[in-house]
Design an enzyme around this catalytic site. Sequence first.
Site, mmCIF file in Angstrom:
data_model
loop_
_atom_site.group_PDB
_atom_site.id
_atom_site.type_symbol
_atom_site.label_atom_id
_atom_site.label_comp_id
_atom_site.label_asym_id
_atom_site.label_seq_id
_atom_site.Cartn_x
_atom_site.Cartn_y
_atom_site.Cartn_z
ATOM 1 C CB SER A 263 -0.770 0.114 1.194
ATOM 2 O OG SER A 263 -0.105 -0.010 2.439
ATOM 3 C CG ASP A 264 1.132 6.189 -1.357
ATOM 4 O OD1 ASP A 264 1.394 6.584 -2.590
ATOM 5 O OD2 ASP A 264 2.100 5.793 -0.468
ATOM 6 C CD1 TRP A 265 1.369 7.277 5.825
ATOM 7 C CD2 TRP A 265 4.338 7.365 5.028
ATOM 8 N NE1 TRP A 265 2.569 7.649 6.680
ATOM 9 C CE2 TRP A 265 3.596 7.744 6.587
ATOM 10 C CE3 TRP A 265 5.099 6.658 5.167
ATOM 11 C CZ2 TRP A 265 5.431 7.653 7.706
ATOM 12 C CZ3 TRP A 265 6.731 7.491 6.119
ATOM 13 C CH2 TRP A 265 6.221 7.432 7.223
ATOM 14 C CB ALA A 267 -2.991 3.341 0.731
#
Length: 720
Positions: A263-265, A267
């Site tokens: 995942s992105d930060w 997210a």
Amino acid sequence: MVSKNVQDLMEKMTIQEKIGQLIQLSADFFQGDNVAITGPLKEAHLGEAALYSAGSVLGISGAQTVRKVQKNYLKHSRLGIPLLFMADVVHGYKTIFPIPLALGASFDPQVMKTASVTAAKESAAGGVHVTFAPMVDLVRDPRWGRVMESTGEDPYLNSVMAKAAVTGFQGTLPLDQNHIAACVKHFAAYGAPEAGREYNTVDISEWRFREQYLPAYAAAIEAQALLVMTSFNTLFGVPATVNQHLMRDILRDELQFHGVLISDWDAIGEIIHHGVAGDLQHAADLALKAGVDIDMMSFAYAKYLAKAASLDPQIEQLINESAQRILILKEQLGLFTDPYRGLSTERETEATLTTENLDAAQVAAEQSMVLLKNSHHTLPLNTATAISLVGPVADTGDILGSWSWQGDPDQTETIADALAKQFSNFTVMPGTQYHHVQFSKLNDAVNASRQQETIVAVLGLPASESGEATSMTDITLPAEQLTLLRGLAQLNKPLVTIVITGRPLDLTEVDALSDAVLLAWFPGSRGGAAIANVLSGRVDPSGRLPMTFPRNIGQVPIYYNAYNTGRPISGTPADDENKYLSKYIDAANSPLYPFGFGLSYGDFTITDWTLSQHNVTPDQPLTIQATIHNSADHAGTTVVQLYTHQQVGETVQPVKQLQAFKKVSLGADQTQTITLTVPYDQLSTIHSDLHRSTDQGDYTVMLGFDSTCTASQPFTVAHQ
Ligand code: GLC
């Protein structure tokens, strides 16, 4: 094929240890002395066990530091499973290359590959295992600050560059110690936020997504990118990070991606704000079911998966699948053989900021600069010319651009210092800061310019106004800089404007006031030297625009491969007679500078071009032979571009689509014949049933030096 080592580990690992592999923590959790008591662990309400079971960390590098953290971590790892070190190595590590949008402007995949190979070698010697790059989001809106990370608005150019980047970072698998795993991002369509506003809603049809946005991700995955990162945005009404259609149907099943999905930060945590999860436990459940293997910094997995697994065998099975993919990645990196991947301070010193690496960064900068205007052959300048160098970017090292966290602007040669090595007579007077001006200083700069023959103004934005979380509603240069430029223009001397930027700007007034305009982007560690070489003519500027430059923000989004509409303009005076056309009443439809545009010091023409045959089939690609001539009395470089148009489709077709390009360097009065080919499958398009296939029928091929080219020939496509 799962190795015995991984199988054995999976059998030995507890469910908590498996969940640990799915957790990524930031650098501060592993550095500093009081992480477990008062620091981030406490804030996150996590115990020390979470720290030493976390599978990966982001943002740590440096041979000594990585060795120290890994050694301490392994002491606490029951099964000796090494920690995975990830970081944003986007356009260089210590040696900073031009920003990716500039690398796209090089129109040379070898330039992108060299940048990635160099970044991999340097960062691997610094202990990085995985880079969060390449970013391959297609972009059409300069209001969005992260256009600097992309290679632009075109699916084909982005696909070519994505493949080059992944191949550069990873080399050929299995990874050797000079290469790192690539994490293609942000999946998907993060580059299409409404109004260009950061983190805003993305709402495009699946038809457009598949036609324009998906190809570059697919190219990166085809090049065997080992990881994919989810994007913050929604797509098709569901946040990408928990979007099963996107992550299971398209990414895993259609694109056959079997690597690690991170995942992105935070997210996963943001799904609550999106209103698709009621709480963090619900978000964790949705993300795991969508196939997200690693939770970057939301703590959802750390806090809720153990209980979820105890209640639901499906969750436990999904945890097993994710943990296994992560162990396979660690094995592909050789971490079970050597958790330190040959790290040493000696190797780190030998590998970084070498002359070879810096020279490569300089070549990349020289190849990506775009000459947008050059009236009266103002450029190149004779090195004896008396120059007045002005502008806020003339004498600063702030030319590295965003995502250059290991670069050092203070150690970066300024444009002024670089020019001083070639031009013997010039004065330097910034005259204004980026956004602030003292009129006494502005007047001093104008007055100093009176004494000189030629004025070179270096204008633009600081790196802090580019990259993530830097959306802007106004893409003109700051008023202070335009005031300076107007004052300089009144001196009626040759005026060269160099633009330092991470996004297309509204350069309408700059173009009107300047005799020459050179777009240098954020050119990186050796950007000054590259600019000096282009100004002096040692190097011919050969960059071409990977993104359209609008006349004003009102035209955005504006891009070359648009659809014709039912009321197209003809581009002739007849358009003025007919109000009811697809046009504006206050501006032209055409951009200030179109996709693919750029000037050279050479003078190029295509003297002849032929199709090897006018019928394309699966066995017979479109093949063009073209003869290029440089009629100038000195060498130059240009980019020959091939576009096609499908006359009639089951869905609307772009007025033209880039299908091939080739950079050509020729000496004075030299001629060269080149061949460009376009395979049958590459002519495929997405149909209303969302499947991709190539239509039979009549097509046009256009050849030229930018996307406004009109020279065309017909050809047909048949299925056999
Ligand atoms: C950021 C970015 C992503 C980056 C990640 C880790 O928010 O969206 O591109 O790789 O966090 O720094």
